[in-house]
Design a protein around this motif. Structure first.
Motif, PDB file in Angstrom:
ATOM      1  N   UNK A  67      40.548  53.211 -33.920  1.00 47.85           N
ATOM      2  CA  UNK A  67      41.874  52.472 -33.846  1.00 47.85           C
ATOM      3  C   UNK A  67      42.568  52.159 -35.251  1.00 47.85           C
ATOM      4  N   UNK A  68      43.657  52.364 -35.401  1.00 43.73           N
ATOM      5  CA  UNK A  68      44.604  51.558 -36.703  1.00 43.73           C
ATOM      6  C   UNK A  68      45.410  50.712 -36.028  1.00 43.73           C
ATOM      7  N   UNK A  69      45.399  49.529 -36.626  1.00 41.77           N
ATOM      8  CA  UNK A  69      46.370  48.454 -36.153  1.00 41.77           C
ATOM      9  C   UNK A  69      47.677  48.531 -37.059  1.00 41.77           C
ATOM     10  N   UNK A  70      48.833  48.204 -36.504  1.00 40.01           N
ATOM     11  CA  UNK A  70      50.266  48.434 -37.155  1.00 40.01           C
ATOM     12  C   UNK A  70      50.156  46.923 -37.897  1.00 40.01           C
ATOM     13  N   UNK A  71      51.142  46.760 -38.723  1.00 40.57           N
ATOM     14  CA  UNK A  71      51.521  45.769 -39.314  1.00 40.57           C
ATOM     15  C   UNK A  71      51.963  44.660 -38.179  1.00 40.57           C
ATOM     16  N   UNK A  72      52.287  43.437 -38.960  1.00 39.84           N
ATOM     17  CA  UNK A  72      52.857  42.497 -38.202  1.00 39.84           C
ATOM     18  C   UNK A  72      53.942  42.921 -37.212  1.00 39.84           C
ATOM     19  N   UNK A  73      54.142  42.541 -36.148  1.00 38.52           N
ATOM     20  CA  UNK A  73      55.142  42.791 -35.416  1.00 38.52           C
ATOM     21  C   UNK A  73      56.665  42.046 -35.436  1.00 38.52           C
ATOM     22  N   UNK A  74      56.505  40.727 -36.090  1.00 43.30           N
ATOM     23  CA  UNK A  74      57.276  39.746 -36.031  1.00 43.30           C
ATOM     24  C   UNK A  74      57.805  39.025 -34.754  1.00 43.30           C
ATOM     25  N   UNK A  75      56.955  39.106 -33.842  1.00 48.77           N
ATOM     26  CA  UNK A  75      57.412  38.357 -32.478  1.00 48.77           C
ATOM     27  C   UNK A  75      56.587  37.332 -32.389  1.00 48.77           C
ATOM     28  N   UNK A  76      56.406  36.483 -33.230  1.00 48.17           N
ATOM     29  CA  UNK A  76      55.526  35.317 -33.172  1.00 48.17           C
ATOM     30  C   UNK A  76      56.057  34.513 -32.089  1.00 48.17           C
ATOM     31  N   UNK A  77      57.242  34.296 -31.848  1.00 49.30           N
ATOM     32  CA  UNK A  77      58.020  33.268 -31.035  1.00 49.30           C
ATOM     33  C   UNK A  77      58.178  33.914 -29.435  1.00 49.30           C
ATOM     34  N   UNK A  78      57.761  35.210 -29.196  1.00 46.59           N
ATOM     35  CA  UNK A  78      57.851  35.767 -27.876  1.00 46.59           C
ATOM     36  C   UNK A  78      56.618  35.973 -27.243  1.00 46.59           C
ATOM     37  N   UNK A  88      49.101  38.479 -20.608  1.00 46.98           N
ATOM     38  CA  UNK A  88      50.461  38.053 -21.366  1.00 46.98           C
ATOM     39  C   UNK A  88      49.925  36.817 -22.493  1.00 46.98           C
ATOM     40  N   UNK A  89      50.195  37.072 -23.573  1.00 45.63           N
ATOM     41  CA  UNK A  89      49.742  36.489 -24.935  1.00 45.63           C
ATOM     42  C   UNK A  89      51.016  36.243 -25.829  1.00 45.63           C
ATOM     43  N   UNK A  90      51.020  35.023 -26.782  1.00 44.04           N
ATOM     44  CA  UNK A  90      51.924  35.059 -27.799  1.00 44.04           C
ATOM     45  C   UNK A  90      51.936  36.410 -28.542  1.00 44.04           C
ATOM     46  N   UNK A  91      53.303  36.590 -28.892  1.00 47.01           N
ATOM     47  CA  UNK A  91      53.497  38.197 -29.399  1.00 47.01           C
ATOM     48  C   UNK A  91      52.441  38.356 -30.698  1.00 47.01           C
TER      49      UNK A  91
END
Length: 165
Positions: A67-78, A88-91
């Motif tokens: 697997x390859x992980x994508x970069x940060x998705x910027x959804x820390x608050x969702x 369900x987890x923090x984004x």
């Protein structure tokens, strides 16, 4: 899962290049793995941050994908939901992982992606339940459904990556 040694794991990958196999690092606590309680074995590479591995059993044989992980998705608050364990987890704790398809499709650059727990600890997550009362010896029906669902979705993802293998 049946207990595995390093050579079993390395031989299980259907979409790995020779370079990826040579670079593969097992988790530091590999020797402590409790195979009896797992339907799949997944980990992030301790030396290559964007790489992960997922191994399950198909037809009684260990079968894995890189697997390859994508970069940060910027959804820390969702909140976000892992598509494997349905937790369900923090984004920032759910990441898009992609896997190069096996064979000619992968050689052309085709891949399959899905959102997964960033630490790839879905096996542990679905087994974390409320503390059992002394009279509760077996997992609840809900816990068993979560475990079976995770196993089913994990196998389906691996089969999709490997082209129906």
């Amino acid at each position: 899962m049946q207990p595995m040694v390093e050579s079993d794991i390395r031989a299980s990958f259907g979409n790995a290049s020779d370079t990826e196999l040579a670079q593969l690092s097992l988790p530091h606590d590999f020797a402590l793995t409790e195979w009896l309680y797992l339907d799949a074995f997944a980990w992030r590479d301790p030396r290559i941050a964007a790489r992960g591995y997922l191994v399950t059993e198909l037809g009684g044989e260990p079968t894995g994908v890189v697997l390859r992980a994508a970069g940060a998705n910027g959804s820390r608050h969702r909140a976000a939901i892992c598509n494997l364990c349905h937790t369900q987890q923090p984004g920032d704790q759910v990441v898009l992982f992609s896997a190069r398809r096996a064979g000619p499709a992968g050689d052309r650059g085709d891949s399959v992606g899905t959102y997964m727990c960033s630490d790839l600890a879905c096996q542990e997550t679905v087994r974390l339940g409320r503390p059992a009362a002394p009279s509760e010896v077996l997992p609840s029906v809900h816990e068993l459904e979560r475990i079976e669902g995770l196993a089913r979705r994990t196998k389906a993802f691996v089969v999709d990556v490997l082209g129906g293998a």
